[in-house]
Every structure is written in C-alpha cells, then in structure tokens.
Design a protein around this motif. Structure first.
Motif, mmCIF file in Angstrom:
data_model
loop_
_atom_site.group_PDB
_atom_site.id
_atom_site.type_symbol
_atom_site.label_atom_id
_atom_site.label_comp_id
_atom_site.label_asym_id
_atom_site.label_seq_id
_atom_site.Cartn_x
_atom_site.Cartn_y
_atom_site.Cartn_z
ATOM 1 N N ASP A 199 -58.403 -21.960 -16.286
ATOM 2 C CA ASP A 199 -58.413 -22.719 -15.036
ATOM 3 C C ASP A 199 -58.563 -24.212 -15.309
ATOM 4 O O ASP A 199 -57.957 -25.040 -14.620
ATOM 5 N N HIS A 223 -52.468 -26.698 -12.273
ATOM 6 C CA HIS A 223 -52.096 -25.836 -11.161
ATOM 7 C C HIS A 223 -52.630 -26.412 -9.857
ATOM 8 O O HIS A 223 -53.429 -27.340 -9.845
ATOM 9 N N GLU A 224 -52.147 -25.856 -8.763
ATOM 10 C CA GLU A 224 -52.569 -26.304 -7.438
ATOM 11 C C GLU A 224 -52.477 -25.122 -6.480
ATOM 12 O O GLU A 224 -51.519 -24.356 -6.520
ATOM 13 N N HIS A 225 -53.482 -24.997 -5.627
ATOM 14 C CA HIS A 225 -53.462 -23.959 -4.606
ATOM 15 C C HIS A 225 -53.036 -24.574 -3.279
ATOM 16 O O HIS A 225 -53.103 -25.791 -3.085
ATOM 17 N N CYS A 261 -55.353 -29.553 -10.038
ATOM 18 C CA CYS A 261 -56.435 -29.503 -11.005
ATOM 19 C C CYS A 261 -55.888 -28.990 -12.330
ATOM 20 O O CYS A 261 -54.773 -28.490 -12.399
ATOM 21 N N ALA A 306 -50.436 -21.660 -10.669
ATOM 22 C CA ALA A 306 -51.589 -21.046 -10.013
ATOM 23 C C ALA A 306 -51.357 -19.555 -9.787
ATOM 24 O O ALA A 306 -52.256 -18.727 -9.968
ATOM 25 N N HIS A 332 -53.298 -16.169 -11.381
ATOM 26 C CA HIS A 332 -53.794 -15.104 -10.515
ATOM 27 C C HIS A 332 -53.289 -13.737 -10.973
ATOM 28 O O HIS A 332 -54.034 -12.754 -10.971
ATOM 29 N N VAL A 376 -61.289 -14.457 -10.456
ATOM 30 C CA VAL A 376 -60.201 -14.925 -9.602
ATOM 31 C C VAL A 376 -60.550 -14.732 -8.127
ATOM 32 O O VAL A 376 -60.334 -15.619 -7.295
ATOM 33 N N HIS A 419 -63.544 -17.239 -7.353
ATOM 34 C CA HIS A 419 -63.246 -18.653 -7.589
ATOM 35 C C HIS A 419 -62.061 -19.155 -6.768
ATOM 36 O O HIS A 419 -62.011 -20.329 -6.406
ATOM 37 N N GLU A 420 -61.102 -18.272 -6.483
ATOM 38 C CA GLU A 420 -59.868 -18.711 -5.853
ATOM 39 C C GLU A 420 -59.608 -18.054 -4.492
ATOM 40 O O GLU A 420 -59.401 -18.731 -3.495
ATOM 41 N N VAL A 421 -59.623 -16.715 -4.450
ATOM 42 C CA VAL A 421 -59.127 -16.026 -3.260
ATOM 43 C C VAL A 421 -60.080 -16.173 -2.076
ATOM 44 O O VAL A 421 -59.671 -16.577 -0.984
ATOM 45 N N GLU A 443 -60.237 -19.611 -0.592
ATOM 46 C CA GLU A 443 -58.983 -19.897 0.106
ATOM 47 C C GLU A 443 -58.982 -19.272 1.500
ATOM 48 O O GLU A 443 -58.518 -19.874 2.466
#
Length: 310
Positions: free
Chosen positions: A145, A150-152, A158, A174, A178, A273, A276-278, A281
């Motif tokens: 990461d 990458h970018e969401h 980032c 990104a 995932h 994941v 930290h991400e889903v 979001e």
C-alpha cells in the motif's frame, strides 16, 4: 495540489528510496514479509516442479479463473447503466466486505488453526503459527500500500511516485491491490487439494466479485473512460485473482507448516484490505447503516455457504 503531485523524483528508484526514508518501519515490515514469502515459495518449488501439486495447481487455477469470470460478468452491466447511487455502491461494497471477513474467518483461519494443531500437536503453537501468517499478510499489504502508486474513488492519490501515474492507472493499481489477496486466498485454500476448504471460499469470493466488478467499472466510467473501455479494464482487473491463486499455491505447497502459515497470511491480507480500504470507503458518504446491513448480509451468506459446501 495537482502541482504538488507533479513534483516527483525523476525516476522510480528515487521515489521508492524517498518512500523508504519516510516510512522506515513499514519498509522493514515489507522486507520481512517479502523474505518470508520468497522462502515459502522456494521451499515449495521442488514439489510443484516434481508434479506433486498437479491437483492443487489445477483446482487453484480454476478457482482463480472463476474469480476473474465473476468480475467480468459483474462489470458488464456498466455498458448500459448510467449511474449507480453512492448508497447502492456502499451497500454492495459492504456486502463484499462481509463475505471477505467471513471467508477469512471460516475458510482460512479456522482450517489454519486445525491444520496448525494437527501438525504441531499443540493448540497454542498451532494458533501462533496462524498468527505469524496473519502478521505477514498485514506487513505485506501495508508495505504494498505504501510503495504502490494508487488512488481510490473518493480518496486522494497515495503510494510512491503517485504523481507520475495518470488517475485511471492509479485506480487500476488500487483494484490490483484489492484483488491480489483474494486470489492468494483461493490458491492457499486449494493448495492441499481439499475441496471442503477451497470450494466455500472460492464460491464466496466469486459471488462478491460480481458487485465489486460493477462498482469498479462504474467508477472507471466516472473517471472519464468510455463504457466499453471501463468494462474491459474492470474485467481485466480480475486477472489478478488467477495470478494471486498461483502465488497462494506456491506459498502453501511446500513445508507442512507452510499450509497454516499461508492460510493465516491470506486471511491477514484480506482483513487488512477490508479494514483499511473497503469499510472506510463505504462510510465516507454517510451511508454507514446500509453499508453495515450489507456487511452483515454478506457475512451471513458466507456462513451458510461454508456450512453447506464444506
């Protein structure tokens, strides 16, 4: 802000060196995780080369291809859908997060604990083996990461060298981050040729890949791609799953202890994941309640799948 993103080092080596200097502990963790992964891969190469893992290779690759196909099928409706509401997107992502969490628990951690206890003859040592794998998975994903640009959809760029990459490719990277742990989980779950472990997990990942594929394709459309190109790239993002499956098989097909460690590693990567991400979001737009309901529904679906298919 855009100007600041363009003030990047002239080459990738300098970008990664700057990132390593800024995040020394993350860099050390990534180095440890990569060294462990390479060690597991090396110890299992002889078995794969000797043809002893043919069944596992076949099952794992089929599982990874199922994830790829599900992602492509999920992306297809983006050809004619004009827009998804953020509430719908967050609910769908919540559903995927719930299935990933349940898959990590029921299809990775629990079999890992059982295998660890059987191999070591101790409940505590077996559990610590899985915990070691969990830690490696977190270190691996945390390092990737930090060092992968990458970018969401609703976040800023980032990762090292993010200013040197277009926004579309940042988003594609990104997606790759995932999907990689999902593919690894499929490969590890089939590494012993055990359908009772691999089938429920692969089914769950394939099901949640469909709404994910649609969300990804719609996000690419929103970034300015044509519908056909957005669907094509969204479908291609699923290719990381068969790639990750091959990696997962290699991780867990060698030493006996590599199996519970590999299950823990895949679980740690997937949980990272999700957390930290889903989940962040899905909570970014004020739709915490439908996203949480979706997460609980996904968890329940995976629990039923694991019970009926194992």
């Amino acid at each position: 802000m855009e100007l600041a993103h363009r003030e990047e080092p002239l080459n990738w080596r300098a970008a990664w060196a700057n990132q390593a200097h800024a995040h020394p502990y993350t860099t050390l963790g990534l180095a440890v995780a990569l060294a462990a992964v390479m060690l597991l891969l090396i110890t299992s190469i002889w078995r794969v080369a000797a043809g002893e893992a043919d069944a596992a290779l076949r099952l794992g690759l089929l599982g990874g291809l199922a994830g790829f196909a599900a992602t492509a099928i999920g992306a297809l409706p983006a050809l004619f859908l004009h827009k998804l509401s953020t509430r719908t997107e967050d609910t769908m992502l919540g559903l995927a997060a719930g299935m990933m969490l349940a898959a990590s628990s029921f299809s990775l951690i629990l079999p890992g604990l059982a295998a660890g206890e059987e191999i070591t003859g101790s409940t505590g040592i077996g559990a610590m083996t899985v915990v070691a794998g969990l830690g490696l998975g977190v270190l691996l994903m945390l390092g990737l990461d930090q060092f992968t640009p990458h970018e969401h959809e609703h976040g800023g760029p980032c990762g090292a060298g993010c200013g040197r990459v277009s926004r579309v490719w940042l988003f594609v990277f990104a997606i790759a981050l995932h999907n990689l742990p999902e593919g690894m989980a499929i490969g590890v779950s089939f590494s012993q040729g055990d359908l009772s472990v691999g089938l429920p997990l692969t089914s769950a990942i394939a099901i949640q890949d469909m709404p994910e594929g649609l969300v990804v394709a719609m996000a690419l459309k929103a970034a300015g791609l044509t519908p056909s190109r957005a669907v094509f790239i969204g479908a291609l993002s699923g290719l990381m799953e068969p790639v990750g499956a091959l990696l997962g098989i290699g991780l867990a097909s060698g030493l006996a202890l590599a199996y519970p460690i590999g299950l823990g590693l895949a679980a740690g990567a997937m949980i990272f994941v999700v957390s930290h991400e889903v989940i962040p979001e899905t909570h970014r737009n004020g739709h915490q309640t439908p996203a949480t309901i979706g997460l609980m529904a996904g968890f329940a679906v995976m629990m039923v799948l694991d019970t009926t298919l194992s």
